[in-house]
Write a protein that holds these residues in place. Structure first.
Motif, PDB file in Angstrom:
ATOM      1  N   LYS A   1      53.889   6.107  57.725  1.00 39.12           N
ATOM      2  CA  LYS A   1      52.668   6.520  57.034  1.00 39.12           C
ATOM      3  C   LYS A   1      51.818   7.329  58.000  1.00 39.12           C
ATOM      4  N   PRO A   2      51.220   8.401  57.500  1.00 40.44           N
ATOM      5  CA  PRO A   2      50.371   9.196  58.397  1.00 40.44           C
ATOM      6  C   PRO A   2      49.166   8.378  58.861  1.00 40.44           C
ATOM      7  N   ALA A   3      48.754   8.655  60.073  1.00 43.55           N
ATOM      8  CA  ALA A   3      47.590   7.959  60.607  1.00 43.55           C
ATOM      9  C   ALA A   3      46.380   8.348  59.790  1.00 43.55           C
ATOM     10  N   PRO A   4      45.456   7.427  59.596  1.00 41.40           N
ATOM     11  CA  PRO A   4      44.267   7.781  58.821  1.00 41.40           C
ATOM     12  C   PRO A   4      43.464   8.872  59.529  1.00 41.40           C
ATOM     13  N   ALA A   5      42.857   9.704  58.758  1.00 37.11           N
ATOM     14  CA  ALA A   5      42.037  10.810  59.324  1.00 37.11           C
ATOM     15  C   ALA A   5      40.835  10.204  60.022  1.00 37.11           C
TER      16      ALA A   5
ATOM     17  N   ALA B   1      37.165   9.442  61.107  1.00 32.26           N
ATOM     18  CA  ALA B   1      35.924   9.452  60.300  1.00 32.26           C
ATOM     19  C   ALA B   1      35.026  10.583  60.785  1.00 32.26           C
TER      20      ALA B   1
END
Length: 157
Positions: free
Chosen positions: A147-151, A153
């Motif tokens: 899963k791509p790392a969260p963007a 903030a």
């Protein structure tokens, strides 16, 4: 009066003889359908899930030969799965093998019949590999893509 009685008696005798001849002819014609199990044979059954439900087979076989292969019951689609149901027992009997090609359009049913026959053989202590059977290998489990790392903030400013 006596003449009528005699004629009726003769007609009944002729009818009885004709019936006996027809019955004997019918029995002789169907004798080829009578199955006699060879000494080394076993009558085995098994059921495997097909496309629409269980496919149950009856197999008469020995360690080196099939003597009869019969589909006892199935729920396969008429005109699709039934093509395999109708063809494969004959194919097995003619080739004495389980490494036949699946019926086009009825692959699941074809594989179910193959697996059911192999399972029946195994239940009688007969190695289906002697007839060219290779058990299907289960499909490898798919690995989930990372899963791509969260963007990050956004900074307030």
């Amino acid at each position: 009066m006596e003449r009528n009685r005699t004629a009726n008696l003769i007609a009944m005798i002729v009818a009885a003889i004709l019936m006996v001849v027809l019955i004997v002819g019918h029995v002789r014609a169907n004798q080829s359908q009578i199955f006699r199990m060879p000494e080394d044979g076993q009558l085995l059954t098994a059921s495997v899930q097909g496309r629409n439900g269980p496919v149950e087979v009856e197999v008469a076989a020995g360690p080196t030969a099939f003597y009869r292969v019969k589909i006892l019951s199935h729920e396969e689609t008429e005109g699709i799965g039934t093509l395999a149901v109708d063809a494969i027992p004959n194919t097995i009997m003619e080739t004495q093998r389980l490494d036949f090609d699946a019926v086009s359009g009825a692959t699941i049913t074809s594989e179910a019949i193959r697996s059911a026959v192999a399972s029946a053989l195994e239940s009688g202590g007969i190695d289906p590999a002697a007839f060219g059977y290779v058990a299907p290998t289960p499909a490898p489990e798919k690995e989930e893509a990372p899963k791509p790392a969260p963007a990050p903030a956004a900074e307030a400013g």
